[in-house]
Motif scaffolding. Sequence first.
Motif, short mmCIF file in Angstrom:
data_model
loop_
_atom_site.label_atom_id
_atom_site.label_comp_id
_atom_site.label_asym_id
_atom_site.label_seq_id
_atom_site.Cartn_x
_atom_site.Cartn_y
_atom_site.Cartn_z
N TYR A 100 40.89 60.23 45.74
CA TYR A 100 41.45 59.76 47.01
C TYR A 100 41.06 60.67 48.18
O TYR A 100 41.68 60.60 49.24
N LYS A 104 49.13 60.71 42.89
CA LYS A 104 48.61 59.73 43.85
C LYS A 104 49.66 59.40 44.90
O LYS A 104 49.37 59.38 46.11
N ILE A 140 49.19 60.20 48.98
CA ILE A 140 49.16 59.04 49.88
C ILE A 140 50.33 59.10 50.86
O ILE A 140 50.16 58.90 52.07
N THR A 169 43.33 59.00 51.03
CA THR A 169 42.95 57.71 51.59
C THR A 169 42.58 56.75 50.47
O THR A 169 41.95 57.14 49.48
N ILE A 170 42.98 55.50 50.62
CA ILE A 170 42.63 54.45 49.65
C ILE A 170 41.51 53.62 50.24
O ILE A 170 41.67 53.00 51.29
#
Length: 277
Positions: A19, A265, A269, A275-276
């Motif tokens: 990510y 995760k 986030i 970042t996705i």
Amino acid sequence: GAIASATAPAATVMVLKEYNAEGPLTSTIMAVVGLDDAFALIIFSLINPIAYSQYKGEASIKLTEIIVLPLIEIFGAIILGLFFGYVTQYLLTKFTEKTRKILTIVTSITLSSAVSIFFGLSALIANMSVGFAVRNFAKKNLEISDEMDTLTVPLYALFFIIAGTEIRFSEMGSLSFLMIAFTYLIARIIGKVGGSTMAAKISGAPEAVQKFIGFGLLPQSGVAIALAYSVQKQYVQDTKVGLLIFNTLLLTAAMTEVFGPLLTKYAVIKSGEGTIE
């Protein structure tokens, strides 16, 4: 309890890379997972003799057994590992072929382990010191990441194959075992999340670190399973105790390897550092 402090860095680091996480939370997690396995090995070396003496029912515990000998084991392993690591990084700077680099690394690990076992030192601490020395003593980039990737998969596979041969499903079905495993799992989660959060608040860390640091420290496998395996071999006179400890660590490690990365995760986030795509 001593083994509970260990964290599996591989799963956490993979999530952070996936990510593209960057920021104070990410850097703190990376630093902590890089250190707590070393601290886990040291804590285990100090606590294990005390626990084993109590298990044997010894009326008095000798100072040499609980302090002097563990310290010799720890610092002896560190010195030995630093020596082999220094020699290894020196040789790696002289070689360019991938085959020679791999053979050098394997030989260093094998010799470090063999000498440690021969002198009654911790092979795990010694090899961790080898890695530290190779990384920090080298005056230039050794470019061994590809070689390490080549070695990692078969070594991990071999490690878990050996560990898997010790699994006894008949021991895992009892209510008492499940209660012990559940208690250990919950206590470890509370300790990891609560302890790291408290430390972050006391140290005045950024808000993101205070809120989410604990969620990145839950995966547990490699070092913890290796220590549990060594405990099992130590209790040869009472295999039930050794199997109980080993199976507890193996089951809870498998569970944390599933939900641990998901929580990591969530942390990166929610903190805005990941970042996705």
